[in-house]
Design a protein around this motif. Structure first.
Motif, mmCIF file in Angstrom:
data_model
loop_
_atom_site.group_PDB
_atom_site.id
_atom_site.type_symbol
_atom_site.label_atom_id
_atom_site.label_comp_id
_atom_site.label_asym_id
_atom_site.label_seq_id
_atom_site.Cartn_x
_atom_site.Cartn_y
_atom_site.Cartn_z
ATOM 1 N N ALA A 509 0.837 -1.196 0.000
ATOM 2 C CA ALA A 509 0.000 0.000 0.000
ATOM 3 C C ALA A 509 0.872 1.246 0.000
ATOM 4 N N THR A 510 0.249 2.368 -0.379
ATOM 5 C CA THR A 510 0.934 3.655 -0.432
ATOM 6 C C THR A 510 0.264 4.595 0.549
ATOM 7 N N VAL A 511 1.067 5.226 1.410
ATOM 8 C CA VAL A 511 0.577 6.142 2.432
ATOM 9 C C VAL A 511 1.172 7.509 2.157
ATOM 10 N N CYS A 512 0.288 8.521 2.125
ATOM 11 C CA CYS A 512 0.731 9.900 1.896
ATOM 12 C C CYS A 512 0.841 10.589 3.238
ATOM 13 N N VAL A 513 2.068 10.965 3.609
ATOM 14 C CA VAL A 513 2.351 11.623 4.878
ATOM 15 C C VAL A 513 2.943 12.985 4.576
ATOM 16 N N SER A 514 2.172 14.045 4.863
ATOM 17 C CA SER A 514 2.621 15.434 4.641
ATOM 18 C C SER A 514 3.035 15.655 3.186
ATOM 19 N N GLY A 515 2.280 15.097 2.262
ATOM 20 C CA GLY A 515 2.559 15.275 0.845
ATOM 21 C C GLY A 515 3.622 14.357 0.294
ATOM 22 N N ILE A 516 4.171 13.459 1.079
ATOM 23 C CA ILE A 516 5.210 12.531 0.637
ATOM 24 C C ILE A 516 4.609 11.134 0.606
ATOM 25 N N ASN A 517 4.729 10.468 -0.537
ATOM 26 C CA ASN A 517 4.185 9.124 -0.702
ATOM 27 C C ASN A 517 5.201 8.093 -0.221
ATOM 28 N N LEU A 518 4.761 7.243 0.692
ATOM 29 C CA LEU A 518 5.591 6.170 1.232
ATOM 30 C C LEU A 518 4.930 4.842 0.894
ATOM 31 N N GLN A 519 5.719 3.948 0.295
ATOM 32 C CA GLN A 519 5.224 2.615 -0.075
ATOM 33 C C GLN A 519 5.682 1.606 0.986
ATOM 34 N N LEU A 520 4.712 0.795 1.468
ATOM 35 C CA LEU A 520 5.011 -0.206 2.489
ATOM 36 C C LEU A 520 5.612 -1.427 1.817
ATOM 37 N N LEU A 521 6.829 -1.786 2.246
ATOM 38 C CA LEU A 521 7.560 -2.902 1.640
ATOM 39 C C LEU A 521 7.423 -4.191 2.431
ATOM 40 N N ASP A 522 7.410 -4.107 3.754
ATOM 41 C CA ASP A 522 7.413 -5.322 4.574
ATOM 42 C C ASP A 522 6.830 -4.981 5.942
ATOM 43 N N ALA A 523 6.555 -6.001 6.740
ATOM 44 C CA ALA A 523 6.036 -5.854 8.101
ATOM 45 C C ALA A 523 6.747 -6.845 9.002
#
Length: 726
Positions: A509-523
């Motif tokens: 999934a992709t999470v937008c934090v303060s205008g920056i897109n972060l893609q989740l790679l692992d847990a």
């Protein structure tokens, strides 16, 4: 010369006899020593010449019925007979004999009998229990025997201690029981009349008191219905009067004494003063008279005359015929129904509805099921939606919204139940951790690694950047813990913003934090396990949803999948690498995400059994044996050597386990099994010399065990086997 009475010196007619004791012929009864030798047996318990054994309890022969003893099979089963006995009265003028009725109880469990006399009012003689529960002997000459069940029948005389009882009837259970035993019962007979008792009944009926006593049992009704109140809702149309308007009331009906009280339901801002009661608690007449009765005019009894005498005092006579009594009808519970009318001292009230207890009472008492409320006023107009002003940017949205909901400012409410349920508890953190990267074209930012932590207690999120050497970027806190809004929402709006939830975070999934897109790679492992254990909350971790997507694949692609799996597993082991499985599933057109592929692979992975440290296991075993003070190693070695018939120095694992259990080796079962598995070979045989040397803490002591070693041993337990992906 007679030989001594020793074994082998005398001839015996009973060579197998082993009991030669002599019975005790003396006994103590009520503190008095007495001789009881006539009932005692002879040598070895054998009866003497001419002595008869009395029956023990039941007359049933052995082998019939159940194998349980009589006091278990026939417990609480009693036969009841109706009987009477006659008694002469020599020194009485009005009676020569007396008939006394009684009940005879026969207890089947031990053949005991109890006789109870029925009590008669004002009899003048002691009544009640005539004979206590006991076994009653038969009359002479058979006084060495006792009464049993076959001595009882209807219309038959029975003698108990020289008193003759005549059985007249029995109850239903006794009739069935004796009939099943084959006893032919006689017809019931009537009890003869007692002349004196009949004379007393006639005299009592002929007596009429001057003041007849009328019993009014109001206490029973009060005890049964105290606190039970029927509640009705009424309506009174008072619009015809000056300044009148429709008025609502609540009527309470008390079942304890049939009284009614009425309260007025005054709506807010109606302009009316609130009064305690509209009608005080009292009985409500159906047809009230115009003029109220004077005190003393309505009485329960009418006094005819009053006589005055100097010797006898004042006397009065009452009217038994109630010629001057006045009857007035009052409202009862049967008169109060939903939709019915009520006359409250000239005011016409309509019953519109009632509460749930009242509905249940009328349904159980009168069988009424229709409680449709009466519509006496127009339905209220629909509520106009409350317009909320848009967010102005000051403070949080929840805080600004609470300032618009009332004049008194209150802090926004938080979900306290969710916080207590999802807060950290011991080792269960309830925090989901993901590893993410930045989606950008900048090669420097592309290498940055972020840790996203999602807190389930309040749906807040924090981002931490891992520091890297020679990257030129300072690591540390990237985003403090707060709730993160979803992108693409208007800032100044009336509706509440949408925030990221736990269902929005998954691998890929992709999470937008303060205008920056972060893609989740692992847990991490905790996050994956938590999402799989709560699959109903996380659709991406639900194996059933994933398999339903795979079942929608066409048949032609399924054949290609089977061919691909066979090529990826040439040795036919049943396992393929994760990279091959991921490439296969991602190429399929079934909308599978990275997290769903990872969950499917985790459910089909082959578990690896962790290797345990032999030295740690031996140290733990020696520590337990030392605490239990076990030092019998030589005896254990002799047993091992004795069981080793071929002198090979090895014994089967099963036999070693049996010997350890026989010696009660103070070791837990799982630890003992681990030790046997470590010293066993492929043929399932154990070198018992090495086994004894390893657990012998007196000759080969192991290093002391530390608490960290115990935790490490507990963490290496064998995980359960999972399914294989075929």
């Amino acid at each position: 010369m007679a030989l001594p009475f020793l074994p082998g010196n005398s001839s015996s007619f009973h060579p197998g006899k082993e009991r030669f004791h002599k019975s005790q012929h003396f006994d103590i009864s009520n503190g008095v020593p007495m001789l009881a030798g006539s009932e005692k047996p002879g040598i070895g318990g054998e009866p003497l010449v001419g002595q008869k054994n009395k029956p023990k309890y039941s007359v049933y022969p052995k082998g019939e019925g159940s194998g349980q003893p009589s006091w278990v099979a026939l417990d609480k089963q009693v036969l009841c007979f109706d009987a009477y006995f006659g008694e002469t009265v020599p020194a009485a003028q009005n009676e020569t004999y007396r008939i006394r009725k009684c009940k005879i109880y026969f207890y089947l469990e031990d053949d005991t009998i109890q006789v109870e006399e029925l009590k008669c009012k004002n009899s003048g003689i002691p009544q009640g229990r005539l004979i206590h529960r006991q076994r009653i002997p038969l009359p002479p000459p058979k006084d060495d025997e006792f009464y049993n069940i076959f001595h009882f029948n209807i219309n038959q005389e029975i003698v108990f201690y020289s008193r003759t009882f005549t059985v007249t009837n029995c109850d239903f259970f006794t009739t069935n029981f004796l009939t099943k035993l084959g006893v032919c019962l006689n017809d019931p007979v009537a009890v003869p009349d007692d002349p004196y008792s009949k004379l007393r009944e006639q005299e009592a009926q002929s007596m009429k008191p001057l003041r007849p006593y009328e019993r009014r049992d109001t206490m029973r009704r009060f005890l049964d219905n105290d606190g039970k109140i029927l509640r009705f809702y009424c309506f009174w149309d008072d619009t015809n009067s000056t300044f009148g308007d429709p008025r609502e009331f609540a009527l309470h009906y008390y079942l304890a004494d049939d009284t009614i009280e009425i309260f007025e339901r005054i709506p807010p801002n109606s302009g009316r003063d609130s009064v305690p009661k509209f009608l005080r608690r009292s009985k409500l007449p159906k047809n009230p008279s115009v003029q109220l009765k004077q005190p003393g005019e309505i009485t329960e009894r009418t006094m005819l005359n009053v006589l005055d005498s100097k010797s006898l005092g004042n006397r009065f006579m009452l009217d038994n015929l109630r010629t001057g009594a006045s009857s007035e009808e009052f409202y009862k519970d049967s008169d109060l129904l939903v939709g019915g009318e009520l006359n409250v001292w000239g005011r016409r009230m309509i019953i519109t509805d009632c509460d749930e207890f009242t509905k249940l009472y009328y349904h159980t008492t009168y069988g009424i099921e229709d409680f449709t409320p009466v519509q006496y006023k127009d339905p209220p107009p629909p509520m106009q939606p409350k317009l909320v002003p848009p967010y102005n940017g000051f403070g949080s949205e929840e805080d600004s919204l609470s300032s618009c909901q009332g004049l008194v400012l209150k802090p926004p409410q938080k979900d306290f139940h969710k916080f207590m349920e999802k807060d950290r508890c011991g080792l269960n953190s309830n925090v989901l951790n993901f590893r993410a990267k930045m989606l950008t074209n900048d090669p420097v930012d592309r290498e940055r690694v972020f840790i996203i932590s999602f807190y389930l207690s309040d749906d807040s999120m924090s981002v931490f950047e891992q520091p890297q050497k020679n990257s030129g970027v300072l690591g540390g806190k990237f985003l403090k813990r707060c709730r993160v809004k979803k992108p693409g929402q208007e800032l100044f709006k009336s509706k509440s913003s949408e925030y990221f939830t736990s269902q929005d975070l998954y691998v890929g999934a992709t999470v937008c934090v303060s205008g920056i897109n972060l893609q989740l790679l692992d847990a991490d492992e905790y996050t994956l396990n938590y999402m799989e254990q709560h699959a109903e909350e996380f659709p991406k971790a639900n194996t059933g949803n994933i398999l339903s997507k795979l079942q929608s694949i066409p048949e032609d692609k399924q054949s290609e999948i089977r061919k691909f799996l066979s090529l990826s597993d040439p040795t036919n082991t049943g396992f393929i690498p994760y990279e091959s499985l991921r490439a296969l599933l991602m190429d399929l057109d079934c909308d599978l995400t990275e997290h769903e592929v990872l969950v499917l692979a985790r459910s089909c992975v082959k578990p690896k059994k962790p290797e345990q440290d032999v030295g740690l296991i031996l140290a733990m075993a020696q520590d337990l044996l030392k605490k239990k003070h076990f030092q019998d190693y030589p005896s254990l070695a002799r047993v091992f050597l004795y069981q080793d018939q071929q002198k090979l120095g090895r014994l089967p694992t099963k036999e070693m386990r049996t010997i350890c259990r026989a010696f009660k080796l103070p070791l837990p079962e799982n630890l003992r099994e681990d030790l046997l598995n470590k010293f066993a070979d492929e043929a399932e045989t154990v070198d018992y010399h090495a086994f004894l040397a390893g657990i012998n803490w007196t000759e080969h002591p192991a290093p002391p065990i530390m608490p960290a070693d115990i935790l490490r041993a507990d963490s290496t337990e064998t995980p359960p086997k999972n399914k294989q992906f075929l």
